[in-house]
Motif scaffolding. Sequence first.
Motif, PDB file in Angstrom:
ATOM      1  N   ASP A   1       0.812  -1.218   0.000  1.00  0.00           N
ATOM      2  CA  ASP A   1       0.000   0.000   0.000  1.00  0.00           C
ATOM      3  C   ASP A   1       0.847   1.270   0.000  1.00  0.00           C
ATOM      4  O   ASP A   1       0.377   2.350   0.333  1.00  0.00           O
ATOM      5  N   LEU A   2       2.116   1.139  -0.397  1.00  0.00           N
ATOM      6  CA  LEU A   2       2.996   2.301  -0.440  1.00  0.00           C
ATOM      7  C   LEU A   2       2.544   3.289  -1.509  1.00  0.00           C
ATOM      8  O   LEU A   2       1.829   2.933  -2.454  1.00  0.00           O
ATOM      9  N   ARG A   3       2.972   4.529  -1.365  1.00  0.00           N
ATOM     10  CA  ARG A   3       2.622   5.564  -2.342  1.00  0.00           C
ATOM     11  C   ARG A   3       3.392   5.354  -3.647  1.00  0.00           C
ATOM     12  O   ARG A   3       4.458   4.766  -3.663  1.00  0.00           O
ATOM     13  N   ARG A   4       2.821   5.872  -4.721  1.00  0.00           N
ATOM     14  CA  ARG A   4       3.448   5.780  -6.040  1.00  0.00           C
ATOM     15  C   ARG A   4       4.889   6.296  -6.013  1.00  0.00           C
ATOM     16  O   ARG A   4       5.808   5.639  -6.519  1.00  0.00           O
ATOM     17  N   ASP A   5       5.108   7.464  -5.429  1.00  0.00           N
ATOM     18  CA  ASP A   5       6.439   8.060  -5.397  1.00  0.00           C
ATOM     19  C   ASP A   5       7.415   7.204  -4.596  1.00  0.00           C
ATOM     20  O   ASP A   5       8.608   7.149  -4.913  1.00  0.00           O
ATOM     21  N   ASP A   6       6.912   6.549  -3.540  1.00  0.00           N
ATOM     22  CA  ASP A   6       7.786   5.707  -2.717  1.00  0.00           C
ATOM     23  C   ASP A   6       8.229   4.463  -3.490  1.00  0.00           C
ATOM     24  O   ASP A   6       9.360   3.995  -3.328  1.00  0.00           O
ATOM     25  N   LEU A   7       7.343   3.931  -4.318  1.00  0.00           N
ATOM     26  CA  LEU A   7       7.707   2.777  -5.140  1.00  0.00           C
ATOM     27  C   LEU A   7       8.800   3.156  -6.129  1.00  0.00           C
ATOM     28  O   LEU A   7       9.802   2.449  -6.271  1.00  0.00           O
ATOM     29  N   VAL A   8       8.620   4.268  -6.791  1.00  0.00           N
ATOM     30  CA  VAL A   8       9.608   4.743  -7.760  1.00  0.00           C
ATOM     31  C   VAL A   8      10.948   4.993  -7.069  1.00  0.00           C
ATOM     32  O   VAL A   8      12.014   4.590  -7.563  1.00  0.00           O
ATOM     33  N   HIS A   9      10.886   5.645  -5.916  1.00  0.00           N
ATOM     34  CA  HIS A   9      12.118   5.929  -5.161  1.00  0.00           C
ATOM     35  C   HIS A   9      12.811   4.631  -4.757  1.00  0.00           C
ATOM     36  O   HIS A   9      14.042   4.511  -4.852  1.00  0.00           O
ATOM     37  N   ALA A  10      12.028   3.655  -4.299  1.00  0.00           N
ATOM     38  CA  ALA A  10      12.606   2.385  -3.850  1.00  0.00           C
ATOM     39  C   ALA A  10      13.367   1.697  -4.981  1.00  0.00           C
ATOM     40  O   ALA A  10      14.478   1.195  -4.786  1.00  0.00           O
ATOM     41  N   VAL A  11      12.777   1.682  -6.164  1.00  0.00           N
ATOM     42  CA  VAL A  11      13.438   1.039  -7.307  1.00  0.00           C
ATOM     43  C   VAL A  11      14.732   1.768  -7.651  1.00  0.00           C
ATOM     44  O   VAL A  11      15.766   1.141  -7.917  1.00  0.00           O
ATOM     45  N   ARG A  12      14.712   3.082  -7.619  1.00  0.00           N
ATOM     46  CA  ARG A  12      15.927   3.845  -7.928  1.00  0.00           C
ATOM     47  C   ARG A  12      17.031   3.577  -6.898  1.00  0.00           C
ATOM     48  O   ARG A  12      18.203   3.396  -7.253  1.00  0.00           O
ATOM     49  N   VAL A  13      16.651   3.554  -5.626  1.00  0.00           N
ATOM     50  CA  VAL A  13      17.628   3.331  -4.553  1.00  0.00           C
ATOM     51  C   VAL A  13      18.286   1.964  -4.698  1.00  0.00           C
ATOM     52  O   VAL A  13      19.515   1.826  -4.657  1.00  0.00           O
ATOM     53  N   VAL A  14      17.469   0.944  -4.874  1.00  0.00           N
ATOM     54  CA  VAL A  14      17.992  -0.417  -4.965  1.00  0.00           C
ATOM     55  C   VAL A  14      18.789  -0.622  -6.256  1.00  0.00           C
ATOM     56  O   VAL A  14      19.845  -1.254  -6.256  1.00  0.00           O
ATOM     57  N   ALA A  15      18.304  -0.077  -7.354  1.00  0.00           N
ATOM     58  CA  ALA A  15      19.032  -0.189  -8.619  1.00  0.00           C
ATOM     59  C   ALA A  15      20.393   0.489  -8.537  1.00  0.00           C
ATOM     60  O   ALA A  15      21.350   0.086  -9.201  1.00  0.00           O
ATOM     61  N   GLY A  16      20.494   1.506  -7.692  1.00  0.00           N
ATOM     62  CA  GLY A  16      21.755   2.214  -7.508  1.00  0.00           C
ATOM     63  C   GLY A  16      22.742   1.490  -6.614  1.00  0.00           C
ATOM     64  O   GLY A  16      23.838   1.983  -6.358  1.00  0.00           O
ATOM     65  N   GLY A  17      22.347   0.321  -6.128  1.00  0.00           N
ATOM     66  CA  GLY A  17      23.267  -0.483  -5.331  1.00  0.00           C
ATOM     67  C   GLY A  17      23.117  -0.341  -3.835  1.00  0.00           C
ATOM     68  O   GLY A  17      23.865  -0.948  -3.072  1.00  0.00           O
ATOM     69  N   GLU A  18      22.129   0.448  -3.397  1.00  0.00           N
ATOM     70  CA  GLU A  18      21.914   0.617  -1.968  1.00  0.00           C
ATOM     71  C   GLU A  18      20.815  -0.325  -1.484  1.00  0.00           C
ATOM     72  O   GLU A  18      19.921  -0.706  -2.239  1.00  0.00           O
ATOM     73  N   ALA A  19      20.878  -0.685  -0.214  1.00  0.00           N
ATOM     74  CA  ALA A  19      19.796  -1.455   0.379  1.00  0.00           C
ATOM     75  C   ALA A  19      18.715  -0.494   0.844  1.00  0.00           C
ATOM     76  O   ALA A  19      18.983   0.662   1.136  1.00  0.00           O
ATOM     77  N   LEU A  20      17.496  -0.986   0.870  1.00  0.00           N
ATOM     78  CA  LEU A  20      16.377  -0.129   1.208  1.00  0.00           C
ATOM     79  C   LEU A  20      16.161  -0.130   2.721  1.00  0.00           C
ATOM     80  O   LEU A  20      15.314  -0.837   3.248  1.00  0.00           O
ATOM     81  N   LEU A  21      16.941   0.675   3.416  1.00  0.00           N
ATOM     82  CA  LEU A  21      16.853   0.736   4.868  1.00  0.00           C
ATOM     83  C   LEU A  21      15.966   1.870   5.345  1.00  0.00           C
ATOM     84  O   LEU A  21      15.671   1.963   6.520  1.00  0.00           O
ATOM     85  N   ALA A  22      15.542   2.726   4.442  1.00  0.00           N
ATOM     86  CA  ALA A  22      14.794   3.910   4.859  1.00  0.00           C
ATOM     87  C   ALA A  22      13.465   3.602   5.539  1.00  0.00           C
ATOM     88  O   ALA A  22      13.172   4.179   6.581  1.00  0.00           O
ATOM     89  N   PRO A  23      12.618   2.717   5.000  1.00  0.00           N
ATOM     90  CA  PRO A  23      11.336   2.485   5.645  1.00  0.00           C
ATOM     91  C   PRO A  23      11.512   1.956   7.065  1.00  0.00           C
ATOM     92  O   PRO A  23      12.260   1.020   7.303  1.00  0.00           O
ATOM     93  N   THR A  24      10.811   2.556   8.001  1.00  0.00           N
ATOM     94  CA  THR A  24      10.962   2.147   9.403  1.00  0.00           C
ATOM     95  C   THR A  24      10.551   0.693   9.591  1.00  0.00           C
ATOM     96  O   THR A  24      11.085   0.008  10.469  1.00  0.00           O
ATOM     97  N   VAL A  25       9.637   0.196   8.772  1.00  0.00           N
ATOM     98  CA  VAL A  25       9.213  -1.187   8.916  1.00  0.00           C
ATOM     99  C   VAL A  25      10.379  -2.129   8.716  1.00  0.00           C
ATOM    100  O   VAL A  25      10.491  -3.151   9.404  1.00  0.00           O
TER     101      VAL A  25
END
Length: 217
Positions: free
Chosen positions: A104-128
């Motif tokens: 149920d994430l927002r559209r912008d958060d999905l796009v951001h997540a893909v960019r972050v991970v594609a850039g080689g970073e792990a997705l640690l930002a979401p508090t969950v």
Amino acid sequence: MISIVVADDQELVRSGFTMILEAQPDFTVVAEAGDGLAAVAAASAHDPDVVLLDVRMPKLDGLGAARRICAGTSAKVIMLTTFDQDDYVYDALAAGASGFLLKDLRRDDLVHAVRVVAGGEALLAPTVTRRLIAELTRARARGQVAPGRLSALTPREQETLALLGRGLSNAEIAAALVVSEHTVKTHVSNVLAKLGLRDRIQAVIAAYETGLIVPGS
């Protein structure tokens, strides 16, 4: 161009994610998959940059698919779930997944997540993600703490791992250690290489598993 595979057993969910991602000028969805085996086959055939992978799928669940994709390809895996608590989280991240998101994430958060991970970073930002890592490793690490793994690291690399485990960015680690970001990048690379870790999110798990960080501290 960032290539993506979208894997979910619900056609409407797949179509929705694909529509959002294809709207980005630098994204291309190279395949969709409705089950775990199809997801693995798509990742193998297309060698995408990122795979969005539902946790619960028929034929092969998301965890099994994540293991095969991470072991057999260079693709970065983002796990998707409808639950904010899921027993799959720890195993998925330990298997090599680079992130874990709620559907149920927002559209912008999905796009951001893909960019972050594609850039080689792990997705640690979401508090969950941080919360679930802490909760699940607390149970898993009891009686399984392996501080001997840390002997491969220099004292400064151990400090770096501890700060990684707290979710700090390179800039924040540089400030804490009073060094340049370039030096931090070197330390992070050394930590990952010496401990045989895929990315920063596995470094977080290692920080908990070795007892370097106590969950909840």
